[in-house]
Structures are given as structure tokens and as C-alpha cells.
Design an enzyme around this catalytic site. Structure first.
Site, mmCIF file in Angstrom:
data_model
loop_
_atom_site.group_PDB
_atom_site.id
_atom_site.type_symbol
_atom_site.label_atom_id
_atom_site.label_comp_id
_atom_site.label_asym_id
_atom_site.label_seq_id
_atom_site.Cartn_x
_atom_site.Cartn_y
_atom_site.Cartn_z
ATOM 1 N N THR A 164 0.758 25.151 -50.063
ATOM 2 C CA THR A 164 1.085 26.397 -50.752
ATOM 3 C C THR A 164 2.583 26.636 -50.781
ATOM 4 O O THR A 164 3.090 27.300 -51.684
ATOM 5 C CB THR A 164 0.359 27.571 -50.076
ATOM 6 O OG1 THR A 164 -1.028 27.244 -49.933
ATOM 7 C CG2 THR A 164 0.474 28.848 -50.886
ATOM 8 N N TYR A 201 -4.901 17.909 -40.835
ATOM 9 C CA TYR A 201 -5.214 18.646 -42.062
ATOM 10 C C TYR A 201 -5.945 17.709 -43.012
ATOM 11 O O TYR A 201 -5.376 16.752 -43.521
ATOM 12 C CB TYR A 201 -3.913 19.173 -42.671
ATOM 13 C CG TYR A 201 -4.010 19.902 -43.976
ATOM 14 C CD1 TYR A 201 -5.218 20.381 -44.496
ATOM 15 C CD2 TYR A 201 -2.852 20.149 -44.716
ATOM 16 C CE1 TYR A 201 -5.273 21.059 -45.690
ATOM 17 C CE2 TYR A 201 -2.889 20.824 -45.924
ATOM 18 C CZ TYR A 201 -4.099 21.280 -46.403
ATOM 19 O OH TYR A 201 -4.141 21.954 -47.602
ATOM 20 N N LYS A 227 -7.377 21.530 -39.499
ATOM 21 C CA LYS A 227 -7.617 22.376 -40.663
ATOM 22 C C LYS A 227 -8.539 21.604 -41.593
ATOM 23 O O LYS A 227 -8.161 20.573 -42.143
ATOM 24 C CB LYS A 227 -6.303 22.714 -41.373
ATOM 25 C CG LYS A 227 -6.497 23.496 -42.668
ATOM 26 C CD LYS A 227 -5.178 23.696 -43.402
ATOM 27 C CE LYS A 227 -5.387 24.408 -44.740
ATOM 28 N NZ LYS A 227 -4.116 24.556 -45.490
ATOM 29 N N ILE A 235 -6.388 28.996 -42.235
ATOM 30 C CA ILE A 235 -5.062 28.841 -42.831
ATOM 31 C C ILE A 235 -5.255 29.167 -44.302
ATOM 32 O O ILE A 235 -5.858 28.398 -45.049
ATOM 33 C CB ILE A 235 -4.491 27.447 -42.574
ATOM 34 C CG1 ILE A 235 -4.302 27.254 -41.052
ATOM 35 C CG2 ILE A 235 -3.165 27.260 -43.315
ATOM 36 C CD1 ILE A 235 -3.828 25.884 -40.634
#
Length: 294
Positions: free
Chosen positions: A45, A133, A161, A203
């Protein structure tokens, strides 16, 4: 180690694409005031793919300095080159980040053994807490649960994540390694259920525009209060969907601009939100009770 609503922070940019230091500082204060539990800087992001190495490290430093220890800062330091991931992770540690978030190597499609050896190498090279992740929809590689279980044995790998949105997979991870590493949702739409299964946080993209609500939903879900979590989540459910009508972070940056929180900049190859999606994003913001600039 980390818990609750952890915002996947955008990197605010001026119209010419330069990083807006003033807006970055204001966003940090906004999140601390609204109860965000941790800030994740320069991840997907945060447009990590279009920041160069020096910019990447500088944004991490600026976020860490502004936060000044008030909440944890987790720095995105993943790369599809193991040596670059090590250097970014070292930079984040030197900047004072509390942990690093490392996306699986993308595009070059390593095997499961390659994924294991990559993350092992980074963990051994840089003694900072590290969160794996897994986001196969973006990376073209899927870290299997068996590989996560192996990596959970490494002392400074402290979390995962999981952005797959697969709750059966999450349930298996909680059962197999929930006592060794913390598990975080990376999918806003399924985050509430993920937390009710035993996840420790999310997250979140939605937290950029609705930080208080995401914090409250996480608190309710993590204490097992389904009714309260569902009531809060219902107000932001449309955000979970409409902030992904185009590739993240296109919609959320446009939403933050409409809220008066950031300038309009975004870096190519990403572009501003298509006009046909303006109304659906506004609708989602209105449903959440978010006030826009006149």
C-alpha cells in the site's frame, strides 16, 4: 509481539510524484490519535515497488522518527532479491523500526525450498523481528503452510501476514504454529473471522480511512465478542470491498485525497482512480460515516 489494527500506510505524494513529508507526518499523527495499534510503512500500500532504495529507507526513517516510540513501526523490506531484502531489512533496523514485513519473492517464482532459504538467510543476517508476508495474488508464488511451520522455528521470525483470504488455511496455521508465531490477516474482507479464529491482528488497507473502527473491530474480535465485532464491521464492510475496485492503493489514495488528508500523487504505472469508481468509493466512505472535504 504486535496486535490489533496495523495500518498498511500509504506513502503520500505530491502531484509530481515526490514524497510529501508534511502529509506523511500528518498521517502518522492521525493514526496515533485514532487508536491505530501499529504502522506498517512502505509495504504494498506504501508503493514500495516504485520507491527507489534510498527513498524506501528514508520513508522508514521519517515514520520511525515521527512515531517516536508511541506505537510500533513495522517496515516493509521484502524484495525478490535476497541480498536486496537483507540490505533493506538492515536499513530498517538501523532506522529504529520495531520489526520488518517481508513479502515472498515475487515474479521469479521460487520453490518452497527457495522461499525457506530466502527468509532464513534474511533472518540470520539481520537480528530484527520479522513477519512473513504471503500474498500469492500479487507475487505469483504461494508460501505453503508447511513452509511457514518450518520458518516458525527461527527465533526472530515472529509472525505471518496471510493475505489469501482462505479461512480454512488460517485455521490450520493457528493449530500448527499459532503458539510459535503470531498470525495476522492481510485481507480486510475476512479479517474479522480471521481474528475470531485466533489471529492477533490485521495489516489493513481499510484502516487508512477508518482507523478507529478497525481498531474497535479488532479489539472486539480478539476478545471473542462476535456481536460487537460484527456490528462495527458492518459499517466498514463496503470499504473492505470498494477500496479494491482497482489495484491497491489506487482507491484508498483517492479516498484519502477526498478526505483532505493527502495530495493527489501516485506513481506510474499506477494511475488515479477511474472516474466510474468515484461514486462507489464515496458510497463506502459515506456508509462508514466518514466526512469528505467539501
Amino acid at each position: 509481539m504486535f496486535h490489533g489494527s496495523m495500518v498498511a500506510l500509504v506513502t503520500p505524494m505530491e502531484a509530481d510524484g515526490s514524497v510529501s513529508d508534511a502529509s506523511l507526518a500528518e498521517l502518522v499523527e492521525f493514526h496515533i490519535q485514532k487508536g491505530t495499534d501499529a504502522i506498517v510503512a512502505v509495504g504494498t500500500t506504501g508503493e514500495s515497488a516504485t520507491l527507489d532504495f534510498d527513498e524506501h529507507c528514508e520513508v522508514i526513517r521519517k515514520v520511525v522518527d515521527r512515531v517516536a516510540g508511541r506505537i510500533p513501526v513495522i517496515a516493509g523490506t521484502g524484495a525478490n532479491s535476497t541480498s536486496e531484502a537483507i540490505e533493506l531489512t538492515r536499513c530498517a533496523m538501523q532506522a529504529g523500526a520495531d520489526a520488518c514485513l517481508l513479502v515472498t519473492p515475487y515474479y521469479n517464482k521460487p520453490t518452497q525450498e527457495g522461499l525457506y532459504l530466502h527468509h532464513k538467510a534474511v533472518a540470520e543476517a539481520v537480528p530484527i523481528p520479522q513477519i512473513l508476508y504471503n500474498v500469492p495474488g500479487r507475487t505469483a508464488v504461494d508460501m505453503h503452510n508447511d513452509t511457514v511451520v518450518r520458518l516458525a522455528e527461527i527465533s526472530n521470525i515472529v509472525g505471518l501476514k496471510d493475505a489469501t483470504g482462505d479461512l480454512d488455511r488460517a485455521r490450520d496455521l493457528v493449530a500448527r504454529c499459532g503458539g510459535k508465531i503470531d498470525l495476522y490477516s492481510g485481507d480486510d474482507a475476512t479479517a474479522m473471522e480471521f481474528l475470531l479464529l485466533g489471529g492477533k491482528g490485521v495489516i489493513s488497507v481499510t484502516a487508512n480511512v477508518a482507523p478507529a473502527e478497525m481498531h474497535q473491530m479488532c479489539e472486539a474480535a480478539m476478545r471473542g465478542d462476535r456481536a460487537a465485532a460484527e456490528a462495527i464491521n458492518a459499517r466498514i464492510d463496503l470499504l473492505h470491498r470498494n477500496l479494491f475496485l482497482e489495484a491497491n492503493p489506487i482507491p484508498v489514495k483517492w479516498a484519502l485525497e477526498q478526505m483532505g488528508l493527502i495530495p493527489p500523487g501516485i506513481r506510474l504505472p499506477l494511475t488515479r482512480l477511474s472516474e466510474r469508481f468515484h461514486a462507489p468509493v464515496r458510497e463506502a466512505l459515506a456508509a462508514a460515516g466518514i466526512t469528505l472535504n467539501a
